[in-house]
Scaffold this motif. Structure first.
Motif, short mmCIF file in Angstrom:
data_model
loop_
_atom_site.label_atom_id
_atom_site.label_comp_id
_atom_site.label_asym_id
_atom_site.label_seq_id
_atom_site.Cartn_x
_atom_site.Cartn_y
_atom_site.Cartn_z
N LYS A 1 -5.97 -2.98 5.41
CA LYS A 1 -6.61 -2.39 6.27
C LYS A 1 -7.61 -1.31 6.99
CE LYS A 1 -2.15 -3.56 8.88
NZ LYS A 1 -1.28 -3.10 9.78
N GLU B 1 -1.24 -1.62 4.51
CA GLU B 1 -1.89 -0.82 4.90
C GLU B 1 -3.38 -0.09 3.76
OE1 GLU B 1 -1.85 0.93 7.53
OE2 GLU B 1 0.25 -0.32 7.95
N THR C 1 -9.74 -8.42 8.42
CA THR C 1 -8.83 -8.81 9.57
C THR C 1 -8.86 -10.24 8.99
OG1 THR C 1 -8.96 -8.95 11.91
CG2 THR C 1 -11.15 -8.99 10.06
N LEU D 1 -1.03 -7.79 6.60
CA LEU D 1 -1.79 -6.33 5.90
C LEU D 1 -1.58 -5.49 5.68
CD1 LEU D 1 -5.24 -8.00 8.58
CD2 LEU D 1 -4.36 -8.91 5.77
#
Length: 499
Positions: free
Chosen positions: A229, A226, A234, A224
């Motif tokens: 996130k 940044e 998720t 994933l």
């Protein structure tokens, strides 16, 4: 004190299906407030509901019974980390309420002191006294200890033991129990989630967390970014709900066209004789390559023969998409079916490899609030069983009826399964019919349906040989059932060896 909750949570607490509550909403027996239902209304409709009858007490007792071991405890309760997070959230909510009451109390006490100062300063005593009396009564009512109703207490218990997940934009809901990941729980609830490997490698189950918290339950390789996130993205397959309520943003499949074609090499787990001329084939896919399909769809099975060629045949999947690794098929002994020929001769055994291609077919559940009626002939029970299990997972049908015709002397090869559904589910009923002819058996089935069902609006699902499906469909249409409320699939007879 009344308490507002979702229909999903209410159904869990009073021990009925969501479909039953949704029907009561449509009938006007239940009124919703911004999509929520009050415990006062629930207790009026279900005044005799008890903690013991709801199943909540049994859950608490089971986790204390060491004889059931770790397996039962893991099925009922989440991990210690998740349980601690949910208890912390509940405690924080209680602390917020207490702080609010303390500030409210301090404000009222200060107001009462100011009123006394006004009285001492010579303000109009009649008006001030009336205001002080009103304040005293309001304070007493606000701070009085009021016993919470049973459903509110049960709701608080349920929030710790299970998490409620709401999906946007569809509005679908499901619960997460035990050590299930979000993906496992969503599939078990019948949702058409987008996913691939199921082990954190492909990233196809990526979703955005809108509200609530998640916790990782297994490692994953998909990277994933940044930015993802920071936006709350998720993976469903590697996380579970840490908070008691969670809202996710994701896209769901709308129908068969959204399910990709797949090729998987599965392993034969077992071959079981169900009746004379009918065997159950149990295949298991690799953990990293599961079959994504919709209930009612079919796949092509391929077995590599000793001469290097493959025998192929098309079969409906008899199991639920919620268990995407374990695939069941009910295969009839037919002289022109190349795959069945090898199965019944004993060539296909546990541990052998079978190639799976698919899925295919549009025999899937309609998006409808109507009661469901399923009709099967012989091994047409396979896709019907898949649809019934899917409907039970969705928990939204007001009622489910099954009519099953057997034209074989061995009878209904899974009669015990029908009996188990009938004994366990209040909203399920079934009727088993026997006739050596598919056409006359369809007429008997139509007569039985007229006696039980034609006074209500239903959706009908028909599966079996062409003669059976055509005869029953004609009877339903002649009886006034709209064509759009009839979904059927014809199980074609094999035509010969395919290599």
């Amino acid at each position: 004190m009344t308490h507002l909750m979702t229909l999903w949570r209410a159904a869990q607490l009073v021990g009925v299906s969501r479909g039953v509550l949704q029907q009561q909403v449509r009938d006007g027996a239940l009124l919703l407030n911004d999509g929520l239902i009050s415990t006062d209304q629930l207790l009026q409709l279900y005044p005799s509901v008890k903690l013991e009858e709801s199943g909540m007490l049994e859950r608490v007792k089971l986790i204390k019974d060491e004889a059931f071991g770790r397996r039962v405890r893991e099925r009922l309760l989440p991990s210690q980390e998740v349980l601690a997070q949910r208890l912390f959230d509940q405690t924080q909510e209680l602390a917020d309420v207490r702080r609010h009451l303390q500030r409210y109390h301090a404000l009222v006490v200060d107001l009462r002191a100011r009123i006394k100062e006004l009285l001492d300063a010579g303000a109009s005593p009649v008006q001030i006294k009336a205001l002080e009396s009103f304040l005293e009564q309001g304070l007493a009512q606000a701070l009085a200890t009021e016993q919470a109703d049973l459903l509110s207490v049960m709701d608080d218990m349920l929030k710790v033991m299970t998490a409620q997940v709401t999906v946007r934009p569809s509005g679908n809901e499901f619960c997460v129990e035990g050590h299930d990941t979000l993906l496992q729980a969503g599939l078990r609830a019948g949702l058409k989630l987008n996913y691939g490997c199921g082990n954190g490698t492909c990233g196809m189950c990526k979703v955005r967390v809108i509200s609530g918290q998640v916790v990782r339950t297994q490692s994953y390789d998909y990277p994933l970014s940044e930015a993802e996130k920071s936006q709350g993205y998720t993976l469903l397959c590697a996380h579970t709900a840490a908070s008691s309520e969670l809202t996710l943003e994701l896209l769901e499949a709308s129908g068969p066209k959204d399910i990709p074609q797949q090729q998987i090499v599965a392993t034969v787990r077992a071959v079981t004789v169900l009746a004379d001329g009918v065997q159950r084939l149990h295949l298991q896919t690799p953990r990293s390559h599961r079959l994504r399909f919709l209930a009612g769809q079919s796949v092509t099975l391929g077995y590599r023969r000793a001469d290097g060629n493959e025998a192929h045949s098309l079969y409906p999947v008899a199991s639920c998409p919620c268990d995407d690794r374990n695939l069941h098929f009910y295969i009839e002994n037919h002289s022109k079916d190349p795959f069945a020929k090898h199965l019944f001769s004993g060539d296909i055994k546990a541990g052998d490899a079978v190639t799976v291609w698919g899925p295919s077919g549009n025999f899937v559940l309609l998006d409808s609030p109507r009661p469901l009626v399923f009709a099967a002939c012989d091994t047409g029970f396979a896709p019907i069983k898949s649809l019934i299990e899917h409907a039970l997972a969705l928990d939204s049908a007001p009622s489910i009826s099954l009519f099953w015709l057997s034209t074989q002397p061995s009878g209904h090869f899974l009669e015990n399964q029908c009996r188990a559904w009938g004994e366990a589910l209040d909203q399920f009923e079934y009727e088993l019919i026997s006739d050596t002819d598919q056409g006359s058996g369809a007429l008997l089935m139509a007569q039985a349906m007229r006696a039980d069902l034609f006074d209500i609006e239903c959706d009908f699902y028909l599966a079996g040989p062409e003669k059976f499906v055509q005869a029953l469909e004609s009877q339903l249409l002649a009886a006034g059932v709209p064509n759009q409320q009839i979904v059927s699939t014809v199980l074609l007879e094999p035509v010969g060896e395919l290599v």
